[in-house]
Write a protein that holds these residues in place. Structure first.
Motif, PDB file in Angstrom:
ATOM      1  N   GLY A 358      -9.306   3.975   0.760  1.00  0.00           N
ATOM      2  CA  GLY A 358      -8.487   4.844  -0.086  1.00  0.00           C
ATOM      3  C   GLY A 358      -8.916   6.296   0.024  1.00  0.00           C
ATOM      4  O   GLY A 358      -8.055   7.202   0.091  1.00  0.00           O
ATOM      5  N   THR A 359     -10.237   6.536   0.067  1.00  0.00           N
ATOM      6  CA  THR A 359     -10.752   7.912   0.173  1.00  0.00           C
ATOM      7  C   THR A 359     -10.311   8.561   1.473  1.00  0.00           C
ATOM      8  O   THR A 359      -9.832   9.707   1.497  1.00  0.00           O
ATOM      9  N   LYS A 361      -7.857   7.728   3.358  1.00  0.00           N
ATOM     10  CA  LYS A 361      -6.400   7.887   3.363  1.00  0.00           C
ATOM     11  C   LYS A 361      -5.986   9.122   2.558  1.00  0.00           C
ATOM     12  O   LYS A 361      -5.097   9.874   2.958  1.00  0.00           O
ATOM     13  N   ALA A 362      -6.700   9.347   1.422  1.00  0.00           N
ATOM     14  CA  ALA A 362      -6.418  10.525   0.595  1.00  0.00           C
ATOM     15  C   ALA A 362      -6.795  11.816   1.309  1.00  0.00           C
ATOM     16  O   ALA A 362      -6.175  12.874   1.085  1.00  0.00           O
ATOM     17  N   PRO A 449      -3.395   5.428  -1.756  1.00  0.00           N
ATOM     18  CA  PRO A 449      -4.789   5.862  -1.957  1.00  0.00           C
ATOM     19  C   PRO A 449      -5.281   5.624  -3.377  1.00  0.00           C
ATOM     20  O   PRO A 449      -6.418   5.170  -3.570  1.00  0.00           O
ATOM     21  N   ALA A 450      -4.455   5.922  -4.376  1.00  0.00           N
ATOM     22  CA  ALA A 450      -4.887   5.779  -5.773  1.00  0.00           C
ATOM     23  C   ALA A 450      -5.197   4.326  -6.106  1.00  0.00           C
ATOM     24  O   ALA A 450      -6.174   4.007  -6.788  1.00  0.00           O
ATOM     25  N   MET A 453      -8.478   3.207  -4.359  1.00  0.00           N
ATOM     26  CA  MET A 453      -9.698   3.802  -4.899  1.00  0.00           C
ATOM     27  C   MET A 453     -10.102   3.179  -6.230  1.00  0.00           C
ATOM     28  O   MET A 453     -11.213   3.399  -6.707  1.00  0.00           O
TER      29      MET A 453
END
Length: 854
Positions: A358-359, A361-362, A449-450, A453
């Motif tokens: 996720g990180t 991807k963000a 992403p959210a 994470m």
């Protein structure tokens, strides 16, 4: 373009921080590939090594012996077969040595190129009084260089005593435990000997060895070689058939001329009355007897042998086929377990990295860039494990197996890479690693992403079956209730652990089962079915009284049964079984004391049917027949009849058809010839066994004696050749089981680190925290062991069906030490893993673990 360095650094940091998991993946893949590639390579390596050894020594493809010897005309006739390289050899059986051993004696001829000796020590004969002995004479019978070796007077050599100047191996005798049979001495050849050709005392050669250059590029144990040899053998027989009559005529010609001269003189004496009529009659009778004896002596009989007929060579091929059959099942199951656990490990690893994915991807990294990180991790582990497994498996395992075959002469090691098997192993390894990573990463990257994470929502607990059993549930402590709920809460984890433990248990159990099943063959055959200790073949039916008299002179003799035995071919449903023994007991009533006729399809157990025949079980299976079906029996003399199967009898070694005398007469329109004695004996020493066989041959009424003890030894030797292989299986299965258990426990602890930290913060002691995990593992281990028992039995059953030969049945047998070892090892591995886990849990960073996903 987004900088890839952080991703790469993260991958290497991931490997560094979880070295245990990375090494476990590599080890599991390595073990799976090692056993898959190594065992698959063992069978071909055994065959290729033996084939190269005998080919390099120029072992003949065919050899033929003649009762009247071979002339140059015979050699010239055989050379007419295209490609045939023919050599004439002086050969005979003789008795000699310290204990009157039966010896195969060859004339040493330096001009011959086939069947080359390998001198182990000393040198070949250089003088008339020198002899080279089989290396077995040194290792088993303790002869030494420089000793004098003495033959019996009947051996017919030019001198009786020779000096031992060397010991050798011969490609004719691959198996050190057997040297064939003979019609002199006790009937069992103990070793071979080589003396100068001129010392043999033979006017003509007695053996022709034939080799075909075109066949030498074919592997000795392959179907292509056997089919090619069969074609050549048929051509050789056609070519040599007319020579037998010519040889007989040539031998009889001078004898007939002399007898005719004597006959003419008798006729002249009868005309002149120079001799009384009674004397003339006696002389004519004497001449007729001499003519009959001369014709019998001049009868030419050929004995044909291919490589498969040489002592031990076919058994070696069957042994390698058994390993190949095992390799088709055992390593595949082993590898599937390894691949399944690897797939689970990689899946869990990627799922744990949700927040990292996720990180990244963000931060704007593409899906491919993020996926590449985990795919490369999986690829690195998969390739490393595969390369190590291939190198160790293909190079070491076949050599270890070859070194375990100590009953054979030293072989030239051939361990070529089996590229097809290697590619298949690599494919499965990459599917288990890269495939798992690709599947899970693709699923994870489909989320935002959210979402990634944030920690994954924990599974909600449901009521389990045990909770519904109120009296039992109420007796459990709080910790026990939590453990049992967790077991069913994480069903996939429980399933994978049980599969891993069951797989390991099954593999270990199968290793013991293979050994026990092979050993059971001889034990069941010679304790449950065959209740006699020797088979005495008579020269004629009239010889049974003399043979019985000789037997009665030995204290070990108990009793005997007279039976008729003939060889036959039996066919049905377009299938055929050769080398079948047609057995007809003279006394049906007492026959059950010698052979127990039992089985599901035997109508009246212990008795022969009065209508139809009994077949043994293996033959019935090969012919696909059962009670009520019909089979065609073709006797050695050519008589062919179609008969009804009245039953199928239990049997484990060889093929037999049992008939009563009346059924035999009505079926074949002839009386059975009672030419064999089944003899029951008290326990004998080797010397007593040898003396009995020797005395029976000296009686002049016996063609040969065979002991069931020798047949048992052959099967035990076959078992011994696999014992080391089975030990390797058990060892590697144990290592795999330990690594799998450690890996699954490691995953379990990693996934539940927050949960374990929580209960530790709540005041649980270290031992209680460990028991929180141990209790689950013990339950899963016990369940896995029980499931493993069933899997092990089924796996052993399938392997033994694949490993069975045309003549032998391997009954599935696993004795209690196998179950005890499999159970003990799995419990030991569980205890060791729990000890390691306990040490890890004592050092948990509770604050770090609880705040890791805040």
């Amino acid at each position: 373009m987004t900088d890839m360095k952080p991703l790469t650094k993260n991958m290497w940091r991931e490997i560094g921080q979880s070295k245990g998991r990375f090494i476990a993946i590599v080890l599991i893949i390595m073990l799976g590939v090692l056993i898959f590639v190594g065992v698959k390579a063992a069978g071909p390596a055994l065959n290729d090594s033996a084939s190269k050894t005998v080919t390099d020594a120029h072992l003949s493809d065919v050899q033929v012996l003649s009762t009247t010897g071979f002339t140059q005309q015979d050699v010239a006739a055989v050379k007419q077969v295209p490609g045939a390289q023919v050599e004439a050899v002086n050969f005979k059986y003789a008795v000699g040595g310290k204990t009157d051993d039966t010896v195969a004696v060859y004339g040493d001829d330096r001009t011959l190129s086939q069947n080359q000796l390998t001198i182990v020590s000393g040198h070949r004969p250089r003088h008339a009084n020198e002899i080279v002995l089989d290396n077995q004479a040194k290792t088993q019978y303790h002869y030494r260089l420089g000793q004098l070796y003495r033959f019996s007077r009947e051996a017919g050599l030019k001198q009786r005593q020779y000096k031992i100047v060397g010991f050798a191996n011969s490609p004719r005798y691959l198996d050190n435990t057997q040297r064939g049979s003979a019609n002199v001495g006790d009937g069992t050849v103990r070793y071979f000997a080589v003396v100068p050709k001129q010392q043999m005392g033979l006017k003509v050669a007695t053996m022709l060895t034939i080799r075909f250059k075109a066949l030498q590029n074919k592997q000795t144990f392959s179907r292509a070689y056997r089919h090619a040899v069969a074609d050549k053998l048929a051509a050789l027989k056609r070519q040599l058939a007319p020579q037998a009559k010519r040889r007989e005529t040539a031998l009889l010609r001078p004898i007939e001329a002399r007898l005719n001269q004597m006959q003419a003189k008798l006729k002249a004496a009868a005309v002149t009355g120079a001799m009384p009529a009674s004397v003339i009659a006696r002389q004519q009778s004497r001449l007729a007897a001499q003519r009959r004896v001369a014709k019998a002596k001049a009868t030419t009989t050929y004995t044909w042998q291919t490589r498969d007929d040489l002592p031990g060579l076919q058994a070696y091929g069957e042994s390698s086929e058994r390993i190949a059959a095992i390799a088709n099942v055992f390593p595949v199951f082993f590898f599937l377990i390894a691949a399944l656990i690897t797939f689970t490990t990689i899946t869990r690893m990627v799922e744990e990295a949700r927040s990292q994915i996720g990180t990244f991807k963000a931060l704007g990294y593409t899906r491919w860039a993020i996926a590449r990180n985990y795919l490369l991790y999986a690829l690195t582990a998969g390739v490393l494990g595969t390369v190590l497994g291939v190198m160790i498996g293909n190079i070491t395992l076949p050599r270890i197996v070859l070194s375990l075959y100590k009953m054979y002469i030293p072989l030239t090691v051939v361990d070529d890479f089996q590229w097809g098997v290697i590619l298949l192993a690599a494919l499965f390894s990459l599917l288990a690693t890269v495939g798992a990573a690709a599947l899970v990463v693709r699923r994870q990257l489909s989320e935002g992403p959210a979402t990634l994470m944030r920690p994954k929502s924990p599974k909600s607990a449901n009521r389990i079956l045990m909770e519904r059993i109120t009296p039992l549930w109420q007796r459990l402590s709080f910790n026990q209730k939590v453990s049992y709920r967790n077991l069913f809460r994480f069903k996939s984890r429980m399933l994978m652990t049980i599969i891993g433990i069951a797989g390991g248990t099954a593999l270990i159990l199968t290793g013991f089962g293979i050994r026990d099943s092979i050993n059971a063959t001889s034990r069941l055959q010679y304790s449950r079915v065959s209740h006699y200790q020797a088979v005495v073949r008579l020269n004629s039916e009239a010889g049974s009284k003399a043979a019985t008299k000789t037997l009665a002179q030995h204290a070990q003799y108990k009793r005997r049964a007279l039976v008729a035995m003939d060889t036959a071919k039996v066919s049905a449903h377009q299938q055929q079984v050769t080398d079948v023994s047609v057995t007809v007991p003279k006394s049906v009533r007492s026959f059950n004391d010698y052979v127990k006729l039992t089985g599901r399809d035997v109508a009246n157990r212990g008795t022969l049917p009065t209508n139809g025949v009994l077949l043994t079980s293996k033959m019935a299976k090969l012919l696909r027949v059962s009670r009520g079906d019909r089979v065609t029996i073709r006797l050695a003399a050519g008589t062919t009849r179609r008969v009804r199967v009245a039953g199928v009898a239990e049997n484990y070694v060889a093929h037999t058809v049992y008939l009563t005398p009346s059924v035999f007469r009505s079926t074949f329109q002839q009386a059975p010839v009672y030419n064999t004695l089944l003899v029951q004996l008290r326990p004998q020493t080797a010397a007593q066994q040898k003396q009995l066989a020797n005395d029976l041959l000296k009686s002049g009424t016996v063609a040969g004696t065979s002991y069931t003890k020798d047949q048992e030894k052959t099967i035990q030797t076959m078992s011994a050749s696999l014992t080391g292989v089975v030990a390797i299986f058990v060892l590697l299965s144990g290592v795999l089981s330990f690594v799998v258990l450690y890996n699954l426990t490691n995953i379990n602890v990693s996934e539940r680190i927050r949960e374990l930290s929580t209960i530790k913060v709540l005041g649980f002691f270290d031992r209680e925290v460990t028991m929180y995990i141990v209790r689950e593992n013990v339950v899963m281990t016990l369940l896995g062991i029980v499931v493993g028992y069933g899997l092990g039995w089924l796996l052993t059953l399938y392997i033994m069906q694949q490993a069975a030969t045309a003549l032998v049945i391997f009954p599935v047998t696993i004795h209690w030490p196998g179950f005890a070892a499999a159970t003990g090892l799995m419990l030991l591995f569980t205890a060791v893993v729990m000890a390691v886990t306990h040490r890890r849990l004592k050092r948990i960073d509770m604050i770090g673990a609880l705040s890791a996903k805040e």
